[in-house]
Design a protein around this motif. Structure first.
Motif, mmCIF file in Angstrom:
data_model
loop_
_atom_site.group_PDB
_atom_site.id
_atom_site.type_symbol
_atom_site.label_atom_id
_atom_site.label_comp_id
_atom_site.label_asym_id
_atom_site.label_seq_id
_atom_site.Cartn_x
_atom_site.Cartn_y
_atom_site.Cartn_z
ATOM 1 N N ASP A 190 0.832 -1.208 0.000
ATOM 2 C CA ASP A 190 0.000 0.000 0.000
ATOM 3 C C ASP A 190 0.868 1.260 0.000
ATOM 4 O O ASP A 190 1.827 1.375 0.768
ATOM 5 N N GLU A 191 0.523 2.211 -0.876
ATOM 6 C CA GLU A 191 1.262 3.470 -0.977
ATOM 7 C C GLU A 191 0.308 4.668 -0.897
ATOM 8 O O GLU A 191 0.514 5.686 -1.550
ATOM 9 N N THR A 192 -0.703 4.527 -0.073
ATOM 10 C CA THR A 192 -1.740 5.545 0.012
ATOM 11 C C THR A 192 -1.178 6.940 0.248
ATOM 12 O O THR A 192 -1.625 7.917 -0.355
ATOM 13 N N PHE A 193 -0.188 7.062 1.115
ATOM 14 C CA PHE A 193 0.266 8.389 1.543
ATOM 15 C C PHE A 193 1.480 8.907 0.773
ATOM 16 O O PHE A 193 1.914 10.033 1.011
ATOM 17 N N VAL A 194 1.999 8.120 -0.144
ATOM 18 C CA VAL A 194 3.236 8.495 -0.819
ATOM 19 C C VAL A 194 3.097 9.806 -1.586
ATOM 20 O O VAL A 194 3.999 10.658 -1.574
ATOM 21 N N ASP A 195 1.982 9.998 -2.267
ATOM 22 C CA ASP A 195 1.826 11.169 -3.128
ATOM 23 C C ASP A 195 1.235 12.384 -2.422
ATOM 24 O O ASP A 195 1.056 13.431 -3.044
ATOM 25 N N TYR A 196 0.921 12.241 -1.136
ATOM 26 C CA TYR A 196 0.396 13.388 -0.392
ATOM 27 C C TYR A 196 1.538 14.286 0.077
ATOM 28 O O TYR A 196 2.561 13.800 0.569
ATOM 29 N N SER A 197 1.333 15.586 -0.053
ATOM 30 C CA SER A 197 2.289 16.519 0.537
ATOM 31 C C SER A 197 2.039 16.599 2.037
ATOM 32 O O SER A 197 0.980 16.176 2.528
ATOM 33 N N ASP A 198 2.999 17.141 2.762
ATOM 34 C CA ASP A 198 2.827 17.318 4.209
ATOM 35 C C ASP A 198 1.616 18.193 4.506
ATOM 36 O O ASP A 198 0.881 17.938 5.470
ATOM 37 N N GLN A 199 1.393 19.216 3.674
ATOM 38 C CA GLN A 199 0.250 20.099 3.892
ATOM 39 C C GLN A 199 -1.064 19.359 3.686
ATOM 40 O O GLN A 199 -2.020 19.534 4.449
ATOM 41 N N GLU A 200 -1.132 18.514 2.671
ATOM 42 C CA GLU A 200 -2.361 17.761 2.409
ATOM 43 C C GLU A 200 -2.661 16.802 3.556
ATOM 44 O O GLU A 200 -3.824 16.631 3.944
ATOM 45 N N ILE A 201 -1.629 16.169 4.091
ATOM 46 C CA ILE A 201 -1.832 15.277 5.232
ATOM 47 C C ILE A 201 -2.330 16.065 6.436
ATOM 48 O O ILE A 201 -3.245 15.639 7.145
ATOM 49 N N LEU A 202 -1.740 17.243 6.655
ATOM 50 C CA LEU A 202 -2.200 18.099 7.749
ATOM 51 C C LEU A 202 -3.654 18.503 7.546
ATOM 52 O O LEU A 202 -4.436 18.533 8.504
ATOM 53 N N ASP A 203 -4.036 18.773 6.310
ATOM 54 C CA ASP A 203 -5.412 19.166 6.013
ATOM 55 C C ASP A 203 -6.389 18.021 6.317
ATOM 56 O O ASP A 203 -7.453 18.237 6.911
ATOM 57 N N ILE A 204 -6.019 16.807 5.916
ATOM 58 C CA ILE A 204 -6.876 15.642 6.170
ATOM 59 C C ILE A 204 -7.048 15.435 7.674
ATOM 60 O O ILE A 204 -8.162 15.254 8.178
ATOM 61 N N VAL A 205 -5.930 15.457 8.382
ATOM 62 C CA VAL A 205 -5.985 15.273 9.835
ATOM 63 C C VAL A 205 -6.784 16.402 10.479
ATOM 64 O O VAL A 205 -7.576 16.172 11.402
ATOM 65 N N GLY A 206 -6.598 17.625 9.979
ATOM 66 C CA GLY A 206 -7.362 18.746 10.508
ATOM 67 C C GLY A 206 -8.857 18.533 10.359
ATOM 68 O O GLY A 206 -9.633 18.801 11.290
ATOM 69 N N PHE A 207 -9.274 18.022 9.208
ATOM 70 C CA PHE A 207 -10.699 17.738 9.019
ATOM 71 C C PHE A 207 -11.176 16.654 9.985
ATOM 72 O O PHE A 207 -12.242 16.784 10.602
ATOM 73 N N VAL A 208 -10.384 15.600 10.131
ATOM 74 C CA VAL A 208 -10.786 14.501 11.019
ATOM 75 C C VAL A 208 -10.980 14.995 12.450
ATOM 76 O O VAL A 208 -11.887 14.538 13.153
ATOM 77 N N THR A 209 -10.162 15.945 12.884
ATOM 78 C CA THR A 209 -10.294 16.432 14.264
ATOM 79 C C THR A 209 -11.589 17.197 14.484
ATOM 80 O O THR A 209 -11.976 17.419 15.641
ATOM 81 N N THR A 210 -12.257 17.611 13.414
ATOM 82 C CA THR A 210 -13.557 18.280 13.573
ATOM 83 C C THR A 210 -14.684 17.276 13.805
ATOM 84 O O THR A 210 -15.810 17.667 14.096
ATOM 85 N N LEU A 211 -14.361 15.988 13.675
ATOM 86 C CA LEU A 211 -15.382 14.938 13.817
ATOM 87 C C LEU A 211 -15.311 14.303 15.197
ATOM 88 O O LEU A 211 -15.531 13.105 15.347
ATOM 89 N N ASP A 212 -14.990 15.103 16.207
ATOM 90 C CA ASP A 212 -14.837 14.532 17.545
ATOM 91 C C ASP A 212 -16.195 14.362 18.216
ATOM 92 O O ASP A 212 -17.241 14.403 17.561
ATOM 93 N N ASP A 213 -16.192 14.136 19.519
ATOM 94 C CA ASP A 213 -17.422 13.823 20.241
ATOM 95 C C ASP A 213 -18.290 15.049 20.531
ATOM 96 O O ASP A 213 -19.407 14.909 21.023
ATOM 97 N N GLN A 214 -17.771 16.236 20.252
ATOM 98 C CA GLN A 214 -18.513 17.445 20.584
ATOM 99 C C GLN A 214 -19.261 17.966 19.374
ATOM 100 O O GLN A 214 -18.709 18.066 18.277
ATOM 101 N N ASP A 215 -20.524 18.330 19.567
ATOM 102 C CA ASP A 215 -21.331 18.890 18.469
ATOM 103 C C ASP A 215 -21.127 20.395 18.405
ATOM 104 O O ASP A 215 -20.805 21.046 19.366
#
Length: 215
Positions: A190-215
């Motif tokens: 698997d090479e899912t993350f190979v073509d992602y830039s550091d900024q794109e990875i940060l963006d994905i993680v940033g979005f995921v953190t908005t999906l926490d337990d708080q509404d």
């Protein structure tokens, strides 16, 4: 003639009688069911690093585990116990190598049952510099199929829940995937993350953190 009738009657009574369950069979069945009280006791060792409620540590040095799917917790615990994944402190402090299958199942079931909304609500921070809108587009395009629309994880794919996890932990694990130190999606090629830039990875993680337990 009479002996044939007697044999037939005896056979019909035997088939109609309820099957008896031997005590040993009952004991074996009970031993395979997770024991929440045992899981809670075993969790006291986990709490030394992961927190009293397995809420993890802000910054993600120790990840949040509470409420995550039991199928993934069970796989992770078995991987650490059996040496498929390495973390010396976790194995030693948690005493994983000494746990039986029943112990591991009980521990996973207990951690999965913890409702942080009731005992320790989390508001996972979004990392500075993350473009959440771009992260959402990338997540919906590339991650949703395996991790679910709301990053809740998908059992049939053995994928973990990401929602409610700390950005530091997610970024560290993605780094390990990119470096080949961890296997992503149970696929050594698997090479899912190979073509992602550091900024794109940060963006994905940033979005995921908005999906926490708080509404």
């Amino acid at each position: 003639m009479r002996s044939s009738i007697v044999r037939a009657l005896a056979l019909s009574l035997a088939l109609a009688a309820p099957l008896a369950v031997s005590p040993s069979a009952t004991a074996s069945a009970s031993e395979t069911e997770p024991d929440p009280d045992l899981g809670e006791r075993l969790h006291r060792q986990c709490a030394l690093c992961h927190g009293l409620y397995s809420q993890g540590i802000l910054g993600g040095k120790y990840p949040r585990l509470a409420g995550f799917p039991d199928y993934y917790l069970l796989k992770s615990l078995n991987d650490y116990r059996d040496g498929e994944r390495e973390h010396a402190a976790m194995v030693v402090v948690g005493g994983l190598r000494t746990l039986s299958d029943h112990d591991v199942a009980s521990l996973a079931a207990y951690i999965a049952s913890i409702d942080l909304n009731e005992v320790h609500p989390l508001d996972v921070p979004t990392p500075d510099g993350a473009d959440v809108e771009n992260g959402e587009d990338l997540y919906r395009s590339d991650c949703k199929t395996c991790h679910g629309r709301s990053a809740e994880g998908i059992k049939r794919k053995e994928s973990p829940q990401l929602a409610g996890q700390y950005d530091g932990y997610l970024l560290r694990q993605i780094g390990r995937f990119k470096e080949g130190k961890r296997m992503h999606a149970n696929d050594p090629e698997d090479e899912t993350f190979v073509d992602y830039s550091d900024q794109e990875i940060l963006d994905i993680v940033g979005f995921v953190t908005t999906l926490d337990d708080q509404d």
